[in-house]
Design an enzyme around this catalytic site. Structure first.
Site, PDB file in Angstrom:
ATOM      1  N   LYS A 103       1.156  -1.565  -0.383  1.00  0.00           N
ATOM      2  CA  LYS A 103       0.192   0.023  -0.165  1.00  0.00           C
ATOM      3  C   LYS A 103       0.910   1.345   0.507  1.00  0.00           C
ATOM      4  CE  LYS A 103      -4.073  -2.015   2.020  1.00  0.00           C
ATOM      5  NZ  LYS A 103      -4.942  -1.892   2.838  1.00  0.00           N
ATOM      6  N   ARG A 104       1.912   0.650   0.774  1.00  0.00           N
ATOM      7  CA  ARG A 104       3.069   2.189   0.926  1.00  0.00           C
ATOM      8  C   ARG A 104       3.383   3.171  -0.834  1.00  0.00           C
ATOM      9  NH1 ARG A 104       6.963  -1.694   2.310  1.00  0.00           N
ATOM     10  NH2 ARG A 104       8.378  -1.688   0.938  1.00  0.00           N
TER      11      ARG A 104
END
Length: 466
Positions: free
Chosen positions: A247-248
């Site tokens: 997700k980052r």
């Protein structure tokens, strides 16, 4: 195999959104089927009853629709096929290719620990596996059994992978995997096998995290005397730092990219190039992808997600949109910001910005210069640039603007140059005050183009306040 018989499938688990890796797998399966005039099947693998949700199913379907990956058959749901799975398991129990196992999870874990201590592969030791001349333990009265597949104990399982070439696994490395739990529900690897068989899937393109499942699934298919599909395992997508995409890095739902202003055509183009190539072609249409995607030229190494490259591709596709398409795509985004395009020449506004925009969101934000209610410049900017020295230049410009026969960028540019020459001034001496007075901002695109779009009446009205 004749090309019309080719059948591929995309089989997501609805435990979350359609992420980038899944979208690329779906794209490759879709393009391969389309290239061969075959059939693309959508199958929802929803046997994880605790984690599967209708919202996740819809999110996956929405993502595929946005990308334009239309399916020919489906969506099929595994939870609707439990009777079929149970019938096949019953058949396997009768034929001796599966058996009941009464070992508890704790006992199986102990078996694995013993194997590890001996330097062996940790796996179930076959306590309940029936063999000729073998006496099985007494069945515990208080336990429900699982059903295990009777995996071959000798020989190898081998397949020619579309990407990785021939892969061979010794059958002794494989466990007698559970194909039905104590409550009778079938397990993932078993359902996949039955579905691929029933749906006559000829090619399975999926992530290489499934490589370990493939020998198990092949052995079950052989036990069922079912035809084997051709497998192709695509390497994973890595983040810009070389680590697993998360997700980052932006490993979010593909629908987030729609929200962020990316075009589906750009996303399809970029995803296709993440692990596949056609010569040096970087930009290509969906039709060209289908024409070229024959299953070759797939990369054997992991692809790296590059947001800058995606932005470059998206910017290219934005430039290809005509005024009508741009207006339709950007207007809702302007409205979401509280802007209004009524009375604004939005086509001209978007044409002014589109060559420098990377996303539709950026275009919408830029367009707010013309679509948001006018807000006067900050007092600090006014004090710095709206000086007594600027007043005669602005006054001469306003007087000249009233007299212009045509209100367009060329005429305005000529007027600005005339005023500057009269006062022996440089461009910022007039351009910055004009921007501040008319737009409330110090920096805008070319001032002549901005003033032309805003319109003579509004321009003169705002200059009169100085």
């Amino acid at each position: 195999m004749s090309t019309p018989t080719i059948r591929t499938r995309f089989a997501p688990s609805p435990t979350g959104f359609l992420h980038l890796g899944g979208a690329r797998t779906a794209l490759y399966s879709w393009a391969f089927a389309r290239h061969h005039q075959g059939t693309f099947v959508l199958r929802v693998e929803d046997t994880d009853l605790e984690r599967s949700t209708p919202e996740a199913v819809q999110a996956i379907i929405d993502g595929m629709q946005w990308l334009g990956l239309t399916h020919d058959e489906g969506p099929f749901y595994q939870t609707q096929h439990f009777d079929r799975y149970k019938a096949v398991i019953a058949q396997m129990l009768e034929q001796g290719t599966a058996y009941y196992c009464y070992s508890t999870p704790e006992e199986v874990e102990q078996m694995r620990e013993v194997a590890k201590a001996k330097g062996l592969k940790p796996k179930y030791d076959g306590t309940w596996r029936p063999e000729p001349g073998k006496t099985l333990p007494e069945i515990p009265a208080d336990r429900k059994p699982v059903v295990r597949f009777k995996n071959p104990t000798s020989g190898v399982v081998s397949w020619d992978d579309m990407l990785k070439g021939v892969i061979t696994i010794d059958n002794q490395e494989l466990d007698d995997l559970i194909i039905a739990r104590q409550d009778g529900t079938p397990t993932y690897n078993f359902c996949v096998v039955v579905d691929d068989w029933d749906m006559q899937i000829t090619h399975v393109i999926r992530g290489d995290d499934h490589v370990n499942n493939t020998p198990r699934q092949i052995n079950i298919l052989k036990a069922l005397n079912a035809p084997l599909p051709i497998y192709g395992h695509v390497p994973m997508i890595l983040g810009p730092d070389g680590q697993k995409l998360s997700k980052r890095h932006g490993a979010v739902s593909v629908m987030e990219y729609d929200k962020d202003g990316y075009l589906p055509e750009a996303m399809v183009n970029y995803l296709a190039r993440l692990g596949w190539s056609h010569g040096d072609d970087e930009i290509f249409s969906r039709e060209e992808l289908v024409q070229w995607f024959d299953g070759h030229n797939l990369s054997k190494s992991a692809a790296q997600w590059d947001p800058k490259k995606l932005n470059w591709v998206n910017a290219h596709y934005i430039k290809q949109l005509n005024d009508e398409q741009l207006i339709a795509a950007v207007t809702p985004r302007i409205q979401a910001r509280g802007g209004a395009s009524e009375g604004v020449d939005l086509g001209s506004v978007l044409s002014l910005y589109k060559d420098r925009a990377e996303t539709l969101e950026q275009l919408a934000q830029d367009a707010m210069l013309f679509c948001a209610p006018f807000k006067a410049a900050d007092a600090e900017l006014q004090e710095q640039f709206l000086t007594d020295a600027a007043k005669p230049l602005v006054a001469d410009f306003a007087q000249g603007a009233q007299a212009l026969e045509s209100w367009n960028a060329e005429a305005i540019s000529a007027l600005i140059k005339q005023v500057l020459a009269t006062h022996s001034a440089k461009m910022p001496a007039l351009a910055i005050p004009l921007r501040l007075l008319v737009t409330g901002q110090k920096q805008t695109p070319a001032v002549d183009q901005v003033l032309a779009i805003i319109g003579r009446e509004v321009v003169l009205e705002r200059l009169a306040a100085f």
